[in-house]
Design an enzyme around this catalytic site. Sequence first.
Site, PDB file in Angstrom:
ATOM      1  N   GLU A   1      10.467  62.961  45.242  1.00  0.00           N
ATOM      2  CA  GLU A   1      11.611  63.791  44.695  1.00  0.00           C
ATOM      3  C   GLU A   1      12.222  63.209  43.629  1.00  0.00           C
ATOM      4  O   GLU A   1      11.979  61.767  43.302  1.00  0.00           O
ATOM      5  CB  GLU A   1      12.564  64.170  45.823  1.00  0.00           C
TER       6      GLU A   1
ATOM      7  N   LYS B   1      20.159  61.252  58.395  1.00  0.00           N
ATOM      8  CA  LYS B   1      21.393  60.134  58.653  1.00  0.00           C
ATOM      9  C   LYS B   1      22.235  60.233  59.804  1.00  0.00           C
ATOM     10  O   LYS B   1      22.264  61.526  60.226  1.00  0.00           O
ATOM     11  CB  LYS B   1      22.064  60.206  57.171  1.00  0.00           C
TER      12      LYS B   1
END
Length: 314
Positions: A29, A167
């Site tokens: 990415e 996360k």
Amino acid sequence: MSEVESGRMRVAEEVSSALAGGGAVVALESTILAHGLPPGRNRKVAASVEDAVRAAGAVPATIAVLDGRLRVGLDGADLDRVCDPDADLAKLSARDLGPALALGRDGATTIASTTLIANAAGIGVFGTGGLGGVHLPAPGQTASWDVSADLDVLGSTPVAVVCSGVKSVLDIAATIEVLETRSVPVLGYRTDTFPAFYRRESRFGVPWRVDTPASAASVVAAHRSRGPGSGVLVVNPVPAEHELDADLHDRLLAEGMARVAASDVRGGDVTPVLLEHFHTASGGASLDANEALVLDNVRVAAEIAVELAAQRPV
């Protein structure tokens, strides 16, 4: 770098040749470069990530949108452009690709959009940092409708994504439930628990464990043999030596959530605020962890891609 162009997509010749010859290619990415790391460090990481993929025997294909074209595989000048803070690249999720292409905007691709473009180019493995997920409820709410597009795209796109879980600022339990609902197999790479990005473990287990790139590749191949469907999520914990200290992590998370509540931050703005607090208040430790886990994930992704290429019938 020579390129092969088809419609609105340009594929670097090295990537195109590897795909045509049945070689191993790993999608990467560009959002982490344009929006996730500070200037200077982002360009070094861009080079390190591609080097890690090559060292494992695969071809890197960093993906972005430049000059109104989907770009699969970037040269040095392209990476300089993506990492330039003055370039003003938009952050492009899956929903943003059409507008960006039609309006000729430059943009960095998220996990969702990178996955879609990789699949369109014929790339089946993607190495990244942390998957998007279900956000924690805003203060005063009991549930959140803020769900990352990463989950829906992974649920409908046959790409294997290697990451370090999600996360801890997200709702990990709800994220795992959405993955199950979307029929996305979750493989713990040498772990029995779902990692929480900066932390190697959460309190949630993984349904399946694999300990080698070959076994991960076998699962991916078997899953794909059922026909077009979902991708596969491979969760790889941050290297132990770069794991964020538990007490520091918990303190930063509590401080960040208090800041969010005090500022009435909502929706998609919550995670950037929390992560910025982690980066500044940890003295750079969270950035070191971020870089280390990305490098390890792309290495694992490359090893899986090499095994998939070797297992492909001649």
